[in-house]
Design a protein around this motif. Structure first.
Motif: not given
Length: 389
Positions: A248-250, A322-323, A328-330
């Motif tokens: 998540a941090i990444n 999950l979030k 990040a992808d979006e």
């Protein structure tokens, strides 16, 4: 700097790490991305600087620092145009070494944890299997005890550092009839007879080595059982909270990096007589992504703070991964679009970042699996308890 969680000492560490990465790592990134091999010297330099020992006891060469030093370590590694290099570093330090520290006895800590912190030995965590993926309980690799040895047979896949590694932390079934209660954790040197590793060709994370590993009647000493026999599944589940927070941090860090890079690009790029940073459609899209990334970062920091106090944050860590990986992808997708044709060029960071980021919703438990876990916790009121060694 977020003063709620970061002190002046944290900020000094961040600046020192940035300087180190720019001088010692960045000049080699393009070569490592092309060859798919990270040279051994950099592991030892990380060890010399203490970066592998941030969260580990001083007795074994670590620094025993709070988890926000780890947050800084992870965030800055996402900003040097190679998530693959970052993965190799954190998979060693926070996947393999976490088990050494938590389940390893004193002999294992002396022989493996100390040199791992020093960067002289590289570790890999072997859980996922060709037919299992996220189904940890369904693994087929087995370990049969014969006298003072265990005989291991089976295979693992998608193993970060699987070819580089000097040792593996392996999950195997010692009592297959017991399902997830029959899984145990073992340590093995990668040089043993019967072990073979094949490097996998990936879409992204090109600098890191990801392998499929086969174990054919591999004999290891019985003393290389880590923790108690049959406790492997709760050990793994306990450490998944940290792994998911790392992912998540990444994610929030690479999303932030993409946005910062794009803002800088837009401030220089002109179209129709003005900077493209002045076009409302682009501005509004960018601030929406920045808002989403900031929300993730705040949530992730709060979960880290609780984990640092010893709380069991499996639900929060699962939500965070999950979030954050989706956000990040979006964000990276939109940022690449804002660079137009240049976003598609390899000389710009967005193309590689786009490929590298795609692993976020897959590695460390797919988004679909995470939703199932959260469904059980939120809807079915199922509780997950930490392992007791």
């Amino acid at each position: 700097m977020n003063s709620i969680y970061f002190t002046e000492e944290h900020q000094a560490f961040r600046e020192s790490l940035k300087d180190f990465l720019q001088k010692e790592v960045v000049p080699h990134i393009e070569k490592w991305e092309k060859t798919g091999t990270i040279e051994r010297f950099i592991w030892e330099k990380f060890g010399e600087m203490g970066y592998f020992g941030l969260a580990y006891p001083e007795a074994y060469g670590g620094l025993d620092l709070d988890l926000f030093y780890t947050v800084i370590f992870l965030e800055e590694l996402q900003k040097i145009k190679s998530s693959g290099f970052a993965a190799a570093m954190w998979a060693h330090s926070y996947l393999a070494m976490t088990h050494l520290n938590a389940e390893g006895d004193e002999r294992i800590k002396q022989d493996y944890l100390i040199p791992s912190i020093a960067g002289k030995k590289i570790g890999a965590l072997c859980i996922s299997e060709p037919f299992g993926g996220s189904d940890v309980a369904g693994m087929r690799t087995n370990a049969v005890k014969k006298g003072d040895k265990y005989i291991i047979n089976g295979s693992k896949t998608f193993i970060t550092n699987g070819v580089y590694a000097d040792y593996y932390i392996i999950a195997a079934k010692t009592n297959p009839e017991l399902g997830n209660k029959g899984i145990s954790i073992f340590l093995t040197d990668t040089s043993l007879k019967g072990i073979s590793a094949v490097k996998l060709d990936k879409l992204g994370w090109r600098a890191s080595d990801t392998a499929e590993i086969a174990f054919d009647n591999v004999e290891i000493p019985a003393e290389n059982l880590m923790g108690e026999e049959g406790k492997g599944f709760p050990y793994i589940m306990q450490h998944f909270a940290l792994e998911r927070l790392i992912m998540a941090i990444n994610a929030h860090a690479r999303g932030e990096y993409a946005i910062d890079y794009t803002i800088d690009y837009m401030s220089h790029r002109e179209a129709f007589g003005k900077k493209i940073s002045k076009f409302q459609a682009l501005r509004h899209t960018l601030v929406e992504h920045a808002t989403e990334v900031e929300h993730c970062k705040v949530f992730n920091y709060a979960a880290v703070a609780r984990l640092d106090k010893g709380e069991y944050v499996v639900k929060e860590a699962t939500m965070a991964k999950l979030k954050s990986t989706k956000v990040a992808d979006e964000a990276i997708y939109s940022c690449l679009q804002m660079l137009g044709g240049y976003g598609y060029m390899e000389e710009y960071p967005l193309a590689r970042l786009f490929r590298d980021s795609r692993l976020g919703p897959i590695g460390g438990g797919t988004s679909e699996i995470l939703k199932e876990i959260l469904g059980k916790m939120i809807i079915d009121n199922q509780n997950y308890e930490p392992a007791v060694k």
